[in-house]
Write a protein that holds these residues in place. Structure first.
Motif, short mmCIF file in Angstrom:
data_model
loop_
_atom_site.label_atom_id
_atom_site.label_comp_id
_atom_site.label_asym_id
_atom_site.label_seq_id
_atom_site.Cartn_x
_atom_site.Cartn_y
_atom_site.Cartn_z
N LYS A 2 0.83 -1.20 0.00
CA LYS A 2 0.00 0.00 0.00
C LYS A 2 0.86 1.25 0.00
CE LYS A 2 -3.57 2.56 0.13
NZ LYS A 2 -4.29 2.79 -1.14
N LEU A 3 1.93 1.24 0.81
CA LEU A 3 2.84 2.39 0.83
C LEU A 3 3.43 2.62 -0.55
CD1 LEU A 3 4.54 4.53 2.34
CD2 LEU A 3 6.19 2.72 2.83
N ALA A 4 3.82 1.53 -1.21
CA ALA A 4 4.40 1.66 -2.55
C ALA A 4 3.40 2.25 -3.53
CB ALA A 4 4.88 0.29 -3.04
N ARG A 5 2.14 1.81 -3.47
CA ARG A 5 1.12 2.37 -4.35
C ARG A 5 0.92 3.84 -4.09
NH1 ARG A 5 -1.57 -2.57 -3.32
NH2 ARG A 5 -2.95 -1.59 -1.79
N ASP A 6 0.85 4.23 -2.81
CA ASP A 6 0.63 5.63 -2.46
C ASP A 6 1.78 6.53 -2.93
OD1 ASP A 6 -1.73 4.97 -1.29
OD2 ASP A 6 -0.99 5.01 0.78
N MET A 7 3.01 5.97 -2.94
CA MET A 7 4.17 6.77 -3.31
C MET A 7 4.54 6.62 -4.78
SD MET A 7 6.62 6.31 0.06
CE MET A 7 7.56 7.78 -0.37
N GLY A 8 3.74 5.84 -5.52
CA GLY A 8 4.00 5.68 -6.94
C GLY A 8 5.19 4.81 -7.25
N VAL A 9 5.52 3.89 -6.37
CA VAL A 9 6.69 3.02 -6.55
C VAL A 9 6.24 1.66 -7.06
CG1 VAL A 9 8.57 1.82 -5.37
CG2 VAL A 9 8.03 4.19 -4.76
N GLY A 10 6.87 1.19 -8.13
CA GLY A 10 6.60 -0.14 -8.64
C GLY A 10 7.48 -1.16 -7.92
N LEU A 11 6.86 -2.09 -7.20
CA LEU A 11 7.64 -3.02 -6.40
C LEU A 11 8.56 -3.90 -7.25
CD1 LEU A 11 5.12 -4.21 -3.66
CD2 LEU A 11 7.06 -2.66 -3.41
N GLU A 12 8.21 -4.11 -8.50
CA GLU A 12 9.07 -4.93 -9.35
C GLU A 12 10.43 -4.27 -9.60
OE1 GLU A 12 6.59 -2.23 -11.84
OE2 GLU A 12 6.19 -3.67 -10.23
N GLU A 13 10.54 -2.97 -9.30
CA GLU A 13 11.81 -2.25 -9.49
C GLU A 13 12.62 -2.17 -8.20
OE1 GLU A 13 11.45 1.43 -11.80
OE2 GLU A 13 9.30 1.03 -11.87
N VAL A 14 12.04 -2.61 -7.07
CA VAL A 14 12.69 -2.45 -5.78
C VAL A 14 13.40 -3.73 -5.39
CG1 VAL A 14 12.33 -1.90 -3.34
CG2 VAL A 14 10.90 -0.81 -5.08
N ALA A 15 14.63 -3.61 -4.93
CA ALA A 15 15.39 -4.77 -4.43
C ALA A 15 15.08 -4.96 -2.95
CB ALA A 15 16.89 -4.54 -4.63
N GLY A 16 14.61 -6.15 -2.59
CA GLY A 16 14.26 -6.44 -1.20
C GLY A 16 15.48 -6.80 -0.37
N THR A 17 15.56 -6.23 0.81
CA THR A 17 16.68 -6.53 1.72
C THR A 17 16.25 -7.38 2.89
OG1 THR A 17 16.28 -4.49 3.00
CG2 THR A 17 17.82 -4.34 1.14
N GLY A 18 14.97 -7.72 2.97
CA GLY A 18 14.47 -8.54 4.07
C GLY A 18 14.79 -10.00 3.87
N GLU A 19 14.27 -10.81 4.78
CA GLU A 19 14.51 -12.24 4.73
C GLU A 19 13.97 -12.84 3.44
OE1 GLU A 19 13.55 -16.25 7.43
OE2 GLU A 19 12.86 -14.27 8.04
N ARG A 20 14.80 -13.61 2.76
CA ARG A 20 14.45 -14.25 1.48
C ARG A 20 13.96 -13.24 0.44
NH1 ARG A 20 10.49 -19.01 2.85
NH2 ARG A 20 9.65 -17.38 4.20
N GLY A 21 14.56 -12.05 0.46
CA GLY A 21 14.23 -11.04 -0.55
C GLY A 21 12.97 -10.26 -0.28
N LEU A 22 12.43 -10.34 0.93
CA LEU A 22 11.21 -9.60 1.27
C LEU A 22 11.47 -8.10 1.15
CD1 LEU A 22 8.28 -9.87 2.48
CD2 LEU A 22 9.34 -9.38 4.68
#
Length: 472
Positions: free
Chosen positions: A179-199
């Motif tokens: 939801k935060l990503a949608r509100d900020m106009g960020v496409g999650l497919e472009e974001v590199a995850g740093t959480g556990e197992r790429g979260l």
């Protein structure tokens, strides 16, 4: 034959759910009980199994859409003769046969589907809101297919929705982060995850927004949003003045419950600081026993057992004020709720019939509860029916607090941090392991003497586990 599947009531009278992801696309063949989607209620993320064997003909809503119970979410093309197993289970739900319904549910992992909500399109029946939770997914047929990006065509009668593109293979993240990503106009497919197992975490989204300057700023005039200039993270952080997040899901449910609790039940809070050195030594001994090999035992384990014994002596702490019936309901069982902080927010799943568990069984149940809650897979049934709760604020380094009652319960115990503290011991000052217990209770149900004695009993067992033999 074309049939529709409506969003079922997933329990507890919840009126809406958010579609988290689809595991199928238009044109995909599906089998009975195959998992077709994940939806998020105000309490949990659950899987929806297919009530039919056939082919997906239309998907009505994209991921991220909040859908009301009873609304059509997917359509299937099925053979003219309905699948016998599907018809049998659906019939048992529609006909209200408890035995067949219970048997169908026993084959599943989670009670999440409502076959009665799947109806032929051709039937000219008025829209019905489902009220029964269905039989769930079959482990042998619910393996998730490889997710692929597909173009999903909307049904012919809704030409405006044609050629809606849904990315089925979405990056891993939690609903608040999406939801935060949608509100900020960020496409999650472009974001590199740093959480556990790429979260993908909240910090990952904010960092990406700063680096690429796609954050939005709400104008003071209230006329909408404007894009921040693309000049790096520092400038983007200065530009973003507000982030607005809709209140829904777990946060909405928790807020409503806490307001209801605070302004309905007259709270009283008491505190007891105790020397738990002997209790901590006892837990250390348990960890070395082969019966507890691989089982996590913590102060929460000991506190859960102490509460179980204490409510048997002071049942007022395990009761409910029924305002509508003007009755006090005293429970002869204990469903012990454990407050858990999860990526989705605060939830309080409970262990059923805690009074029937020994210390080893209780430790195992606590471990399973925590693991399921962290994974966001707590079923709605585990979030309902609690009779007393414990919250462990000590894990955050907090010594004491005034916890709010879980709605409908008479008491809640908060465990503070265990600290090495100068303490009077055998006539001298020594460094001892000390913690504070905080108890809140409903003063309509529990008077001061009952609450105080209950807290003293819990403290006595925490300080010296041998007292369990005396107080049981």
């Amino acid at each position: 034959m074309q049939v529709q599947f409506r969003l079922p009531d997933l329990g507890e009278g919840l009126t809406e759910s958010e579609i988290v992801s689809w595991h199928v696309a238009v044109g995909d063949p599906v089998k009975l009980n195959q998992v077709i989607a994940e939806v998020e209620t105000a309490k949990a993320v659950v899987e929806l199994p297919s009530p039919y064997t056939g082919t997906v003909s239309a998907i009505m809503h994209e991921p991220g859409t909040v859908v009301e119970v009873g609304e059509v979410i997917i359509e299937f093309d099925v053979a003219a003769e309905p699948d016998s197993d599907s018809a049998g289970v659906a019939g048992s739900v529609r006909d209200g046969d408890p035995a067949r319904y219970a048997d169908a549910r026993s084959r599943s992992r989670a009670p999440i589907s409502d076959s009665a909500s799947a109806e032929p399109v051709s039937e000219a029946e008025p829209k019905r809101v489902p009220t029964l939770v269905g039989y769930g997914a079959d482990p042998e047929t619910s393996a998730r297919p490889v997710r692929r990006a597909r173009t999903l065509s909307a049904p012919a009668q809704e030409p405006k929705k044609a050629d809606v593109h849904v990315q089925v293979d979405r990056p891993r993240s939690t609903p608040p982060v999406r939801k935060l990503a949608r509100d900020m106009g960020v496409g999650l497919e472009e974001v590199a995850g740093t959480g556990e197992r790429g979260l993908i975490t909240r910090a990952d989204v904010l960092t990406f927004a700063g680096d690429h300057a796609v954050a939005r700023e709400h104008t003071d005039s209230g006329e909408g949003t404007v894009a921040a200039p693309a000049s790096g993270r520092a400038e983007a952080q200065e530009t973003v003045r507000e982030v607005r997040t809709p209140i829904k899901g777990v946060q909405k449910f928790m807020a409503k419950a806490m307001v209801e609790s605070a302004f309905t039940a007259p709270h009283v809070s008491e505190f007891l600081t105790i020397d738990v050195t002997a209790g901590m030594d006892f837990l250390q001994k348990l960890r070395s026993q082969k019966e507890f090999a691989g089982i996590k035992v913590t102060p929460l384990t000991l506190a859960a057992k102490a509460v179980t014994l204490a409510v048997a002596r002071y049942p007022a702490l395990n009761s409910h004020w029924d305002e509508k019936a003007q009755e006090v309901v005293t429970f002869k069982y204990l469903n012990l709720g454990i407050a858990a902080a999860t990526p989705r927010g605060l939830v309080v799943p409970n262990i059923k019939d805690t009074q029937a568990l020994g210390l080893r069984g209780l430790a195992q149940a606590l471990g399973q509860l925590a693991e399921t809650a962290r994974a966001g897979k707590t079923p709605p049934a585990d979030l309902a029916g609690g009779t007393f709760s414990i919250t462990n604020i000590g894990v955050f380094g907090i010594d004491a607090g005034t916890p709010l009652l879980n709605t409908g319960e008479a008491g809640i115990l908060a465990l503070g941090a265990v600290r090495r503290t100068p303490w009077e011991y055998q006539g001298q000052v020594a460094l001892r392991q000390v913690m504070t217990l905080s108890l809140s209770f409903d003063h309509r149900l529990v008077d001061g003497a009952q609450g105080s004695r209950f807290l003293a009993d819990v403290g006595a067992i925490m300080a010296d586990p041998a007292m369990a033999l005396v107080l049981s």
